[in-house]
Design a protein around this motif. Structure first.
Motif, mmCIF file in Angstrom:
data_model
loop_
_atom_site.group_PDB
_atom_site.id
_atom_site.type_symbol
_atom_site.label_atom_id
_atom_site.label_comp_id
_atom_site.label_asym_id
_atom_site.label_seq_id
_atom_site.Cartn_x
_atom_site.Cartn_y
_atom_site.Cartn_z
ATOM 1 N N LYS A 29 0.834 -1.214 0.000
ATOM 2 C CA LYS A 29 0.000 0.000 0.000
ATOM 3 C C LYS A 29 0.859 1.251 0.000
ATOM 4 O O LYS A 29 0.525 2.237 -0.653
ATOM 5 N N LYS A 30 1.945 1.220 0.744
ATOM 6 C CA LYS A 30 2.843 2.384 0.773
ATOM 7 C C LYS A 30 3.485 2.595 -0.587
ATOM 8 O O LYS A 30 3.629 3.722 -1.043
ATOM 9 N N ILE A 31 3.839 1.506 -1.248
ATOM 10 C CA ILE A 31 4.460 1.606 -2.565
ATOM 11 C C ILE A 31 3.462 2.173 -3.570
ATOM 12 O O ILE A 31 3.815 2.968 -4.435
ATOM 13 N N VAL A 36 2.172 10.135 -4.701
ATOM 14 C CA VAL A 36 0.907 10.776 -4.369
ATOM 15 C C VAL A 36 1.075 11.408 -2.986
ATOM 16 O O VAL A 36 1.274 10.719 -2.005
ATOM 17 N N LEU A 37 0.994 12.715 -2.926
ATOM 18 C CA LEU A 37 1.106 13.395 -1.648
ATOM 19 C C LEU A 37 -0.144 13.139 -0.819
ATOM 20 O O LEU A 37 -1.256 13.125 -1.342
ATOM 21 N N GLN A 38 0.047 12.939 0.458
ATOM 22 C CA GLN A 38 -1.066 12.615 1.350
ATOM 23 C C GLN A 38 -2.127 13.715 1.369
ATOM 24 O O GLN A 38 -3.294 13.441 1.526
ATOM 25 N N ASN A 39 -1.737 14.964 1.206
ATOM 26 C CA ASN A 39 -2.694 16.068 1.272
ATOM 27 C C ASN A 39 -3.283 16.438 -0.087
ATOM 28 O O ASN A 39 -4.052 17.378 -0.181
ATOM 29 N N GLU A 40 -2.929 15.716 -1.103
ATOM 30 C CA GLU A 40 -3.429 16.007 -2.446
ATOM 31 C C GLU A 40 -4.483 14.975 -2.835
ATOM 32 O O GLU A 40 -4.393 13.813 -2.463
ATOM 33 N N PRO A 41 -5.490 15.381 -3.610
ATOM 34 C CA PRO A 41 -6.497 14.409 -4.058
ATOM 35 C C PRO A 41 -5.906 13.448 -5.088
ATOM 36 O O PRO A 41 -4.992 13.815 -5.831
ATOM 37 N N VAL A 42 -6.442 12.237 -5.137
ATOM 38 C CA VAL A 42 -5.999 11.292 -6.154
ATOM 39 C C VAL A 42 -6.749 11.498 -7.460
ATOM 40 O O VAL A 42 -6.368 10.956 -8.487
ATOM 41 N N TYR A 70 -10.445 12.184 -2.285
ATOM 42 C CA TYR A 70 -9.423 11.907 -1.282
ATOM 43 C C TYR A 70 -9.570 10.479 -0.760
ATOM 44 O O TYR A 70 -9.422 10.226 0.426
ATOM 45 N N SER A 71 -9.840 9.536 -1.626
ATOM 46 C CA SER A 71 -9.988 8.143 -1.207
ATOM 47 C C SER A 71 -8.645 7.531 -0.820
ATOM 48 O O SER A 71 -8.608 6.431 -0.279
ATOM 49 N N ASN A 72 -7.544 8.249 -1.065
ATOM 50 C CA ASN A 72 -6.216 7.770 -0.676
ATOM 51 C C ASN A 72 -5.956 7.927 0.818
ATOM 52 O O ASN A 72 -4.982 7.404 1.335
ATOM 53 N N ARG A 73 -6.828 8.593 1.519
ATOM 54 C CA ARG A 73 -6.663 8.775 2.967
ATOM 55 C C ARG A 73 -7.241 7.594 3.732
ATOM 56 O O ARG A 73 -8.071 6.858 3.208
ATOM 57 N N GLU A 74 -6.827 7.458 4.964
ATOM 58 C CA GLU A 74 -7.318 6.352 5.783
ATOM 59 C C GLU A 74 -8.835 6.428 5.960
ATOM 60 O O GLU A 74 -9.527 5.424 5.940
ATOM 61 N N SER A 100 -25.892 23.677 -1.347
ATOM 62 C CA SER A 100 -24.965 24.304 -0.404
ATOM 63 C C SER A 100 -23.777 24.858 -1.172
ATOM 64 O O SER A 100 -23.529 24.476 -2.319
ATOM 65 N N ASN A 101 -23.034 25.753 -0.517
ATOM 66 C CA ASN A 101 -21.860 26.351 -1.143
ATOM 67 C C ASN A 101 -20.630 25.449 -1.079
ATOM 68 O O ASN A 101 -19.667 25.656 -1.803
ATOM 69 N N TYR A 102 -20.656 24.460 -0.167
ATOM 70 C CA TYR A 102 -19.518 23.578 0.055
ATOM 71 C C TYR A 102 -20.049 22.268 0.625
ATOM 72 O O TYR A 102 -21.046 22.264 1.350
ATOM 73 N N ALA A 103 -19.382 21.153 0.317
ATOM 74 C CA ALA A 103 -19.822 19.866 0.866
ATOM 75 C C ALA A 103 -18.662 18.877 0.916
ATOM 76 O O ALA A 103 -17.726 18.957 0.122
ATOM 77 N N ILE A 104 -18.761 17.952 1.875
ATOM 78 C CA ILE A 104 -17.830 16.830 1.978
ATOM 79 C C ILE A 104 -18.671 15.574 2.153
ATOM 80 O O ILE A 104 -19.569 15.535 2.997
ATOM 81 N N TYR A 105 -18.369 14.556 1.341
ATOM 82 C CA TYR A 105 -19.066 13.274 1.441
ATOM 83 C C TYR A 105 -18.090 12.243 1.998
ATOM 84 O O TYR A 105 -17.051 11.974 1.406
ATOM 85 N N TYR A 106 -18.428 11.690 3.176
ATOM 86 C CA TYR A 106 -17.599 10.674 3.821
ATOM 87 C C TYR A 106 -18.095 9.296 3.392
ATOM 88 O O TYR A 106 -19.181 8.872 3.779
ATOM 89 N N THR A 107 -17.305 8.608 2.595
ATOM 90 C CA THR A 107 -17.720 7.351 1.989
ATOM 91 C C THR A 107 -18.005 6.248 2.995
ATOM 92 O O THR A 107 -18.957 5.495 2.815
#
Length: 187
Positions: A29-31, A36-42, A70-74, A100-107
């Motif tokens: 998984k690390k490889i 891919v930077l952790q703070n960047e979207p895939v 951001y599915s690359n995050r834990e 809405s003006n902004y949204a986040i969907y937690y899968t």
């Protein structure tokens, strides 16, 4: 003697190869995330128009200018920095809309965190206005701890904190103030 050293060398090479293979699978998984930077979207999607169906019936339509994956995050999520326009359809294909003006969907939890000028308009002409609202997709349930205004045909309700189904048929208000509504039988 040379045969003995050859035999030992083969065993050492085999043990070393097995050890390296086992170490590689632990870090697979690390490889995969190298580069891919952790703070960047895939992934980044522009001008999306997603339609959800169940048994051939349209159940929802999600429209947004930008989606960041951001599915690359834990604890993976999708971010909608330009907001969303979500149309929900009931079994009779009546529409309710959420914007809405902004949204986040937690899968993992099926929760959408909506922020900024959040508005829900139902087919029964009820409209909810607030600055932050959580929508639990699986049960079609909404909740907020923020101040809100619920405009309905029977009058306006103002309060702080709300927990309800998306049609506002089963509603719990934490704190109500400055409400104007008509009771059944009043003329």
């Amino acid at each position: 003697m040379a045969l003995k050293y050859k035999h030992i060398t083969i065993h050492l090479v085999t043990v070393l190869a097995v050890t390296l293979c086992l170490r590689c699978t632990d870090n697979f998984k690390k490889i995969q995330q190298v580069g891919v930077l952790q703070n960047e979207p895939v992934g980044v999607a522009k001008d999306i128009n997603l339609k959800y169906t169940d048994s051939g019936m349209l159940t929802a339509n999600l429209i947004s200018k930008t989606m960041l994956d951001y599915s690359n995050r834990e604890f993976g999520f999708s971010e909608f920095p330009d907001g969303i326009h979500l149309i929900l359809y009931d079994k009779e294909q009546n529409k309710s809309t959420i914007t809405s003006n902004y949204a986040i969907y937690y899968t993992e939890t099926d929760v959408i965190d909506l922020r900024g000028n959040v508005k829900i308009a139902t087919t029964q002409n009820d409209t909810l206005f607030t600055e932050q609202l959580f929508y639990y997709e699986k049960d079609e349930w909404v909740f907020t701890n923020q101040p809100f205004r619920l405009k309905s045909p029977s009058g306006d309700t103002y309060g702080n904190g709300l927990d309800s189904d998306v049609d506002f048929k089963r509603i719990n208000i934490l704190e109500m103030y400055d409400s104007e509504f008509e009771l059944e039988g009043d003329n």
